[in-house]
Design a protein around this motif. Structure first.
Motif, PDB file in Angstrom:
ATOM      1  N   LEU A 104      33.949  34.746  41.883  1.00  0.00           N
ATOM      2  CA  LEU A 104      33.907  35.549  43.112  1.00  0.00           C
ATOM      3  C   LEU A 104      35.244  36.272  43.231  1.00  0.00           C
ATOM      4  CD1 LEU A 104      32.407  32.783  45.416  1.00  0.00           C
ATOM      5  CD2 LEU A 104      31.148  34.603  44.243  1.00  0.00           C
ATOM      6  N   SER A 105      35.226  37.567  42.985  1.00  0.00           N
ATOM      7  CA  SER A 105      36.466  38.344  43.022  1.00  0.00           C
ATOM      8  C   SER A 105      36.882  38.624  44.465  1.00  0.00           C
ATOM      9  CB  SER A 105      36.277  39.665  42.279  1.00  0.00           C
ATOM     10  OG  SER A 105      35.917  39.442  40.937  1.00  0.00           O
ATOM     11  N   PRO A 106      38.175  38.903  44.700  1.00  0.00           N
ATOM     12  CA  PRO A 106      38.613  39.290  46.046  1.00  0.00           C
ATOM     13  C   PRO A 106      37.799  40.468  46.566  1.00  0.00           C
ATOM     14  CG  PRO A 106      40.508  38.882  44.639  1.00  0.00           C
ATOM     15  CD  PRO A 106      39.304  38.826  43.747  1.00  0.00           C
ATOM     16  N   GLY A 107      37.333  40.366  47.801  1.00  0.00           N
ATOM     17  CA  GLY A 107      36.497  41.402  48.386  1.00  0.00           C
ATOM     18  C   GLY A 107      35.022  41.062  48.355  1.00  0.00           C
ATOM     19  N   SER A 108      34.649  39.971  47.666  1.00  0.00           N
ATOM     20  CA  SER A 108      33.242  39.573  47.587  1.00  0.00           C
ATOM     21  C   SER A 108      32.681  39.302  48.981  1.00  0.00           C
ATOM     22  CB  SER A 108      33.088  38.317  46.723  1.00  0.00           C
ATOM     23  OG  SER A 108      33.426  38.580  45.384  1.00  0.00           O
ATOM     24  N   LYS A 109      31.495  39.831  49.238  1.00  0.00           N
ATOM     25  CA  LYS A 109      30.893  39.727  50.568  1.00  0.00           C
ATOM     26  C   LYS A 109      29.674  38.816  50.528  1.00  0.00           C
ATOM     27  CE  LYS A 109      29.520  42.699  54.445  1.00  0.00           C
ATOM     28  NZ  LYS A 109      29.383  44.092  54.910  1.00  0.00           N
ATOM     29  N   LEU A 110      29.508  38.018  51.585  1.00  0.00           N
ATOM     30  CA  LEU A 110      28.375  37.115  51.733  1.00  0.00           C
ATOM     31  C   LEU A 110      27.729  37.376  53.088  1.00  0.00           C
ATOM     32  CD1 LEU A 110      26.683  34.591  50.930  1.00  0.00           C
ATOM     33  CD2 LEU A 110      28.501  33.193  51.940  1.00  0.00           C
ATOM     34  N   ILE A 111      26.410  37.644  53.080  1.00  0.00           N
ATOM     35  CA  ILE A 111      25.694  37.927  54.319  1.00  0.00           C
ATOM     36  C   ILE A 111      24.544  36.928  54.478  1.00  0.00           C
ATOM     37  CG2 ILE A 111      24.332  39.608  55.614  1.00  0.00           C
ATOM     38  CD1 ILE A 111      25.762  41.837  54.166  1.00  0.00           C
ATOM     39  N   PHE A 112      24.506  36.262  55.622  1.00  0.00           N
ATOM     40  CA  PHE A 112      23.385  35.392  55.967  1.00  0.00           C
ATOM     41  C   PHE A 112      22.453  36.153  56.899  1.00  0.00           C
ATOM     42  CE2 PHE A 112      26.720  32.335  54.926  1.00  0.00           C
ATOM     43  CZ  PHE A 112      26.035  31.464  54.085  1.00  0.00           C
ATOM     44  N   GLY A 163      37.249  31.503  42.609  1.00  0.00           N
ATOM     45  CA  GLY A 163      37.354  32.464  43.693  1.00  0.00           C
ATOM     46  C   GLY A 163      36.575  32.067  44.934  1.00  0.00           C
ATOM     47  N   PHE A 164      36.640  32.953  45.937  1.00  0.00           N
ATOM     48  CA  PHE A 164      36.055  32.686  47.246  1.00  0.00           C
ATOM     49  C   PHE A 164      35.413  33.963  47.785  1.00  0.00           C
ATOM     50  CE2 PHE A 164      39.847  30.159  46.560  1.00  0.00           C
ATOM     51  CZ  PHE A 164      39.430  28.868  46.868  1.00  0.00           C
ATOM     52  N   PHE A 165      34.521  33.783  48.759  1.00  0.00           N
ATOM     53  CA  PHE A 165      33.993  34.934  49.481  1.00  0.00           C
ATOM     54  C   PHE A 165      35.039  35.389  50.494  1.00  0.00           C
ATOM     55  CE2 PHE A 165      29.961  32.960  48.137  1.00  0.00           C
ATOM     56  CZ  PHE A 165      29.363  34.055  47.539  1.00  0.00           C
ATOM     57  N   THR A 166      35.359  36.672  50.459  1.00  0.00           N
ATOM     58  CA  THR A 166      36.381  37.218  51.345  1.00  0.00           C
ATOM     59  C   THR A 166      35.806  37.573  52.712  1.00  0.00           C
ATOM     60  OG1 THR A 166      37.482  38.155  49.416  1.00  0.00           O
ATOM     61  CG2 THR A 166      38.157  38.994  51.563  1.00  0.00           C
ATOM     62  N   ASN A 167      34.584  38.049  52.715  1.00  0.00           N
ATOM     63  CA  ASN A 167      33.955  38.544  53.942  1.00  0.00           C
ATOM     64  C   ASN A 167      32.626  37.827  54.134  1.00  0.00           C
ATOM     65  OD1 ASN A 167      33.112  39.995  56.137  1.00  0.00           O
ATOM     66  ND2 ASN A 167      33.119  41.991  55.123  1.00  0.00           N
TER      67      ASN A 167
END
Length: 199
Positions: A101-109, A131-135
């Motif tokens: 998960l690159s910086p800027g990765s978005k996750l929407i529920f 990495g992590f979800f940024t948004n």
């Protein structure tokens, strides 16, 4: 475009530049979802890269499992859209290789509701997660996603957020008390779970 035939023997590259590719069988090779391109389905693919502006949605509109037989790379401003429902019924990316998960990765529920207190797995790697979800966004204002990261998984629990929709002083006071019960016993949570699904 919907893929229902077994194309496991395919060894080339699939580029999704516009529209949606739904994989409900097996697609070999490597796959890129580019700007305005979407990958979804309940099938199996080879390695997947979600580029900027690209989207991945497991299952049927976010409920179900998309298996990735290879690596998963979600680049900046790439989007993962998923959904949860009752316990053990949610969207999942199941990756055999490294999931990055690159910086800027978005996750929407886009969930209509959730089982409060239940931990959902929304991404799993057999090797490791990087990495992590940024948004992180929830389209349901009544529930708030709380992410937890392990070396191989991304997990989510939901808490109640009635204060987010309360308007009057009395509503806010009642909402505050109800929100605090998100981790109460199963009987209380069953009532609260119904509230998360109210229209």
């Amino acid at each position: 475009l919907k893929l229902t035939n077994n194309s496991q023997s395919f060894t080339g590259t699939t580029q999704i530049n516009r529209g949606t590719l739904e994989v409900d069988n097996h697609l070999g090779g490597i796959l890129f979802a580019n700007n305005k391109g979407t990958l979804n389905g309940n099938g199996t693919t080879g390695s997947v890269t979600i580029n900027s502006g690209g989207t991945i949605i497991p299952g049927d509109r976010g409920l179900g499992t998309l298996h990735i037989d290879g690596t998963y790379l979600q680049k900046g401003v790439g989007t993962y859209i998923t959904k949860v429902d009752t316990a053990d019924h949610n969207g999942l990316l199941d990756v055999t290789g490294v999931a990055t998960l690159s910086p800027g990765s978005k996750l929407i529920f886009t969930s209509d509701g959730a089982d409060l207190g239940f931990t959902y797995t929304i991404l799993h790697s057999d090797v490791k997660r990087v990495g992590f979800f940024t948004n992180v966004v929830s389209t349901n204002a009544v529930i708030v996603p709380l992410l937890t990261y392990t070396p191989k998984d991304v997990l989510v629990k939901f808490s109640l957020n009635l204060r987010g929709i309360a308007k009057t002083h009395n509503q806010k006071q009642v909402a505050k008390q109800l929100d605090a019960l998100s981790n109460a016993n199963a009987r209380v949570r069953k009532v609260l779970n119904t509230m998360t699904r109210l229209p």
